[in-house]
Motif scaffolding. Structure first.
Motif, short mmCIF file in Angstrom:
data_model
loop_
_atom_site.label_atom_id
_atom_site.label_comp_id
_atom_site.label_asym_id
_atom_site.label_seq_id
_atom_site.Cartn_x
_atom_site.Cartn_y
_atom_site.Cartn_z
N LEU A 49 0.83 -1.21 0.00
CA LEU A 49 0.00 0.00 0.00
C LEU A 49 0.87 1.26 0.00
O LEU A 49 0.53 2.25 -0.64
CB LEU A 49 -0.94 0.01 1.21
CG LEU A 49 -2.16 -0.90 1.12
CD1 LEU A 49 -2.83 -1.04 2.48
CD2 LEU A 49 -3.15 -0.38 0.08
N ARG A 50 1.97 1.20 0.70
CA ARG A 50 2.87 2.35 0.79
C ARG A 50 3.75 2.50 -0.45
O ARG A 50 3.99 3.60 -0.92
CB ARG A 50 3.74 2.20 2.04
CG ARG A 50 4.64 3.38 2.32
CD ARG A 50 5.47 3.20 3.59
NE ARG A 50 6.37 2.06 3.50
CZ ARG A 50 6.31 0.98 4.28
NH1 ARG A 50 5.38 0.87 5.20
NH2 ARG A 50 7.17 0.00 4.13
N GLU A 51 4.24 1.38 -0.99
CA GLU A 51 5.26 1.43 -2.03
C GLU A 51 4.74 1.39 -3.47
O GLU A 51 5.44 1.82 -4.39
CB GLU A 51 6.28 0.30 -1.83
CG GLU A 51 7.06 0.40 -0.54
CD GLU A 51 7.95 1.63 -0.46
OE1 GLU A 51 8.42 2.11 -1.51
OE2 GLU A 51 8.19 2.11 0.66
N LEU A 52 3.56 0.85 -3.69
CA LEU A 52 3.05 0.78 -5.06
C LEU A 52 2.72 2.17 -5.59
O LEU A 52 2.11 2.98 -4.89
CB LEU A 52 1.80 -0.10 -5.13
CG LEU A 52 2.01 -1.60 -5.04
CD1 LEU A 52 0.67 -2.32 -4.93
CD2 LEU A 52 2.80 -2.14 -6.24
N ASN A 53 3.10 2.40 -6.81
CA ASN A 53 2.80 3.66 -7.48
C ASN A 53 1.69 3.41 -8.50
O ASN A 53 1.92 3.44 -9.70
CB ASN A 53 4.06 4.23 -8.14
CG ASN A 53 3.82 5.61 -8.70
OD1 ASN A 53 2.93 6.32 -8.26
ND2 ASN A 53 4.61 5.99 -9.69
N VAL A 54 0.50 3.11 -7.98
CA VAL A 54 -0.66 2.86 -8.82
C VAL A 54 -1.81 3.71 -8.29
O VAL A 54 -1.75 4.24 -7.19
CB VAL A 54 -1.06 1.36 -8.84
CG1 VAL A 54 0.04 0.51 -9.46
CG2 VAL A 54 -1.42 0.86 -7.46
#
Length: 146
Positions: A49-54
């Motif tokens: 949730l923190r790291e995905l860039n979507v």
């Protein structure tokens, strides 16, 4: 906010109850295996949730029942984090057996394996950083599932 690592802490402390003959060791072990899994799974979900860039809309699927598969498969489908995915897969299978397969004997070997896997996963999750590979893996799985 609740820290999923707390589940691991509880799972480590649960065997102390057996020393006082409060509960059956099989119940303790099965409960601990489940808590080890949820500490690793939930922490993995939080990292994604923190790291995905979507888009936010695409991240919402991580808050649904399919999130277990999404988290595990996202890591499995990357070169960099495939080992993390494999550890989660093994821990997931242990948890399913602990929770649902009553005719399998669960002992301290399974407890120690779950503890080891959860510790490794939680440690490796600290090095997960957003990347195009991670985003692409997640979006690919999401498109297959929805």
């Amino acid at each position: 906010m609740f820290s999923p690592v707390s589940f691991k802490d509880i799972a480590v402390k649960l065997p102390r109850l057996q020393q006082h003959a409060i509960v059956d060791s099989a119940a303790l072990i099965r409960t601990s295996v489940s808590r080890f899994y949820y500490s690793a799974f939930l922490e993995g979900r939080e990292v994604l949730l923190r790291e995905l860039n979507v888009r936010r809309r695409e991240k919402m699927y991580l808050m649904r029942a399919i999130s277990h598969v999404l988290v595990r498969e996202t890591f499995l489908r990357t070169n960099r984090y495939a080992n993390l995915g494999n550890l989660l897969l093994t821990l997931s299978e242990l948890r399913k057996n602990a929770d649902y397969t009553l005719n399998i004997v669960f002992g301290w070997t399974e407890y120690n394996l779950a503890k080891k896997h959860a510790s490794l996963i939680l440690s490796e999750l600290k090095s997960v950083h957003g990347s195009e590979e991670l985003d692409n893996a997640y979006l690919s799985i999401l498109s297959e599932m929805t």
